[in-house]
Motif scaffolding. Sequence first.
Motif, PDB file in Angstrom:
ATOM      1  N   ALA A  90      56.450  29.991  40.592  1.00 17.14           N
ATOM      2  CA  ALA A  90      55.521  29.373  41.549  1.00 17.14           C
ATOM      3  C   ALA A  90      54.833  30.388  42.440  1.00 17.14           C
ATOM      4  O   ALA A  90      53.724  30.148  42.933  1.00 17.14           O
ATOM      5  CB  ALA A  90      56.265  28.345  42.398  1.00 17.14           C
ATOM      6  N   ASP A  91      55.471  31.543  42.656  1.00 17.55           N
ATOM      7  CA  ASP A  91      54.893  32.526  43.581  1.00 17.55           C
ATOM      8  C   ASP A  91      53.977  33.537  42.892  1.00 17.55           C
ATOM      9  O   ASP A  91      53.480  34.464  43.537  1.00 17.55           O
ATOM     10  CB  ASP A  91      56.008  33.262  44.329  1.00 17.55           C
ATOM     11  N   ILE A  92      53.729  33.378  41.588  1.00 19.78           N
ATOM     12  CA  ILE A  92      52.823  34.291  40.894  1.00 19.78           C
ATOM     13  C   ILE A  92      51.389  33.796  41.074  1.00 19.78           C
ATOM     14  O   ILE A  92      51.036  32.713  40.610  1.00 19.78           O
ATOM     15  CB  ILE A  92      53.155  34.386  39.393  1.00 19.78           C
ATOM     16  N   PRO A  93      50.539  34.562  41.756  1.00 20.88           N
ATOM     17  CA  PRO A  93      49.159  34.111  41.969  1.00 20.88           C
ATOM     18  C   PRO A  93      48.314  34.237  40.706  1.00 20.88           C
ATOM     19  O   PRO A  93      48.478  35.168  39.916  1.00 20.88           O
ATOM     20  CB  PRO A  93      48.643  35.041  43.070  1.00 20.88           C
ATOM     21  N   ILE A  94      47.418  33.279  40.514  1.00 19.20           N
ATOM     22  CA  ILE A  94      46.484  33.281  39.383  1.00 19.20           C
ATOM     23  C   ILE A  94      45.070  33.188  39.936  1.00 19.20           C
ATOM     24  O   ILE A  94      44.742  32.264  40.683  1.00 19.20           O
ATOM     25  CB  ILE A  94      46.718  32.081  38.445  1.00 19.20           C
ATOM     26  N   ASP A  95      44.231  34.137  39.569  1.00 20.11           N
ATOM     27  CA  ASP A  95      42.807  34.064  39.900  1.00 20.11           C
ATOM     28  C   ASP A  95      42.075  33.624  38.641  1.00 20.11           C
ATOM     29  O   ASP A  95      42.106  34.317  37.627  1.00 20.11           O
ATOM     30  CB  ASP A  95      42.277  35.426  40.360  1.00 20.11           C
ATOM     31  N   ILE A  96      41.412  32.473  38.703  1.00 15.77           N
ATOM     32  CA  ILE A  96      40.765  31.911  37.529  1.00 15.77           C
ATOM     33  C   ILE A  96      39.246  32.023  37.644  1.00 15.77           C
ATOM     34  O   ILE A  96      38.672  31.744  38.699  1.00 15.77           O
ATOM     35  CB  ILE A  96      41.198  30.445  37.290  1.00 15.77           C
ATOM     36  N   ARG A  97      38.621  32.461  36.554  1.00 16.55           N
ATOM     37  CA  ARG A  97      37.162  32.558  36.479  1.00 16.55           C
ATOM     38  C   ARG A  97      36.690  31.909  35.183  1.00 16.55           C
ATOM     39  O   ARG A  97      37.466  31.713  34.243  1.00 16.55           O
ATOM     40  CB  ARG A  97      36.719  34.035  36.495  1.00 16.55           C
ATOM     41  N   PHE A  98      35.376  31.608  35.097  1.00 16.88           N
ATOM     42  CA  PHE A  98      34.787  30.995  33.903  1.00 16.88           C
ATOM     43  C   PHE A  98      33.554  31.785  33.495  1.00 16.88           C
ATOM     44  O   PHE A  98      32.744  32.171  34.341  1.00 16.88           O
ATOM     45  CB  PHE A  98      34.404  29.539  34.178  1.00 16.88           C
ATOM     46  N   HIS A  99      33.402  32.017  32.192  1.00 17.26           N
ATOM     47  CA  HIS A  99      32.242  32.799  31.744  1.00 17.26           C
ATOM     48  C   HIS A  99      31.140  31.945  31.111  1.00 17.26           C
ATOM     49  O   HIS A  99      30.014  32.396  30.967  1.00 17.26           O
ATOM     50  CB  HIS A  99      32.676  33.891  30.768  1.00 17.26           C
ATOM     51  N   HIS A 100      31.440  30.705  30.717  1.00 11.32           N
ATOM     52  CA  HIS A 100      30.441  29.783  30.163  1.00 11.32           C
ATOM     53  C   HIS A 100      29.665  30.404  28.989  1.00 11.32           C
ATOM     54  O   HIS A 100      28.479  30.136  28.815  1.00 11.32           O
ATOM     55  CB  HIS A 100      29.473  29.314  31.250  1.00 11.32           C
ATOM     56  N   TYR A 101      30.349  31.229  28.207  1.00 15.82           N
ATOM     57  CA  TYR A 101      29.758  31.878  27.030  1.00 15.82           C
ATOM     58  C   TYR A 101      28.558  32.758  27.384  1.00 15.82           C
ATOM     59  O   TYR A 101      27.704  33.003  26.549  1.00 15.82           O
ATOM     60  CB  TYR A 101      29.364  30.836  25.979  1.00 15.82           C
ATOM     61  N   ASN A 102      28.531  33.220  28.612  1.00 15.34           N
ATOM     62  CA  ASN A 102      27.464  34.101  29.078  1.00 15.34           C
ATOM     63  C   ASN A 102      28.021  35.523  29.148  1.00 15.34           C
ATOM     64  O   ASN A 102      28.912  35.808  29.947  1.00 15.34           O
ATOM     65  CB  ASN A 102      26.966  33.641  30.455  1.00 15.34           C
ATOM     66  N   ILE A 103      27.499  36.417  28.322  1.00 17.43           N
ATOM     67  CA  ILE A 103      28.073  37.754  28.210  1.00 17.43           C
ATOM     68  C   ILE A 103      27.940  38.544  29.503  1.00 17.43           C
ATOM     69  O   ILE A 103      28.816  39.354  29.843  1.00 17.43           O
ATOM     70  CB  ILE A 103      27.439  38.522  27.022  1.00 17.43           C
TER      71      ILE A 103
END
Length: 335
Positions: free
Chosen positions: A112-125
């Motif tokens: 639970a204490d491991i941070p996750i930074d999430i991003r999205f690329h939307h198939y855009n290089i």
Amino acid sequence: MTVENFKNIFNFNNQDLKYKQIEETVMTLVQEGKLKQGEILPSVNEMSKGCALSRDTVYKAYSNLKKHGLIESVPNRGYFVCKPECKVFLLLDTFKAYKEVFYHSFRKALNADIPIDIRFHHYNIKVFETAVKESLGHYSKYVIMNFDDNKIPKIISRIPKEKLLLIDWNIHTRNGVSKIWQDFGQGVYDALKEHLDKIKKYEKFVFLYPEFTDHPKETVEYFRKFCADFEINNQILYSSAQFDVKFGELYFLVSDRTLAEFLEQCQRKGLLLGKSAGVISYNETPMKKYVSGGITVLSTDFRMMGQQAAEFVKNTEKGFTDIKIPTKILLRNSL
């Protein structure tokens, strides 16, 4: 570690900002165990003079490393290495319903204490490249969903192999890089073959591969092969404008947008799902088992993919990972 050691590591001939290079180098040395917890770093003045850098450049790098929790400063003593923190960079294509299943499984299986930074690329290089570049040196593990673009291998080559996990699409991989993937080709063929009798009860098997999809083209090739091998009357549509649901036909849909259109046409034309017209939808989502008495789905197990990805992150001693998540048909009313 001395200033001379750092001077030999830095490569100020490349295009990266110098303070970024300092950050990435310190992060890498800590994660590789070459800089130990409690070890002192050269002072700002020492690093500035020894590496021919401005004090502002060194100070900015050290300040950012403090912000990320990698080093700490002790008044009148200097900068020291903190205990390495496990922090995950997660780069997905889009946040559709089945990706949410993956994410929640991944999150639940991690501490639970491991941070996750999430991003999205939307198939855009360009978005993909910027996200990866900005993440370099700030994370202990990188979990990335890539796509079919020939620039990707060079972009991800900057991430150390032991920290990188590619998920979902087995493409642009290289020796030593871990992967957890689904088979969009032979896996699809084998899953369809298991339900050949139900598929053959329809007059035609139609695959709608719309102009807006980013689904791997490999599935189209194996759909064509499946129909040829088992002498199934078939059609592949590449335009959503051509989508016209007809009596006695089975439809294979890789987009939930076209699934909604299929259900709307069936209702408007009085076609009975699973009898007058059938559908196999790609990718399981929590709602498909409840829609219209149940939508038959061809899908990998995104919960399992999330769990296995979490194991990669948690197990720092684990070496190379290569796991294929099975592709199966979940049989419901619509077939």
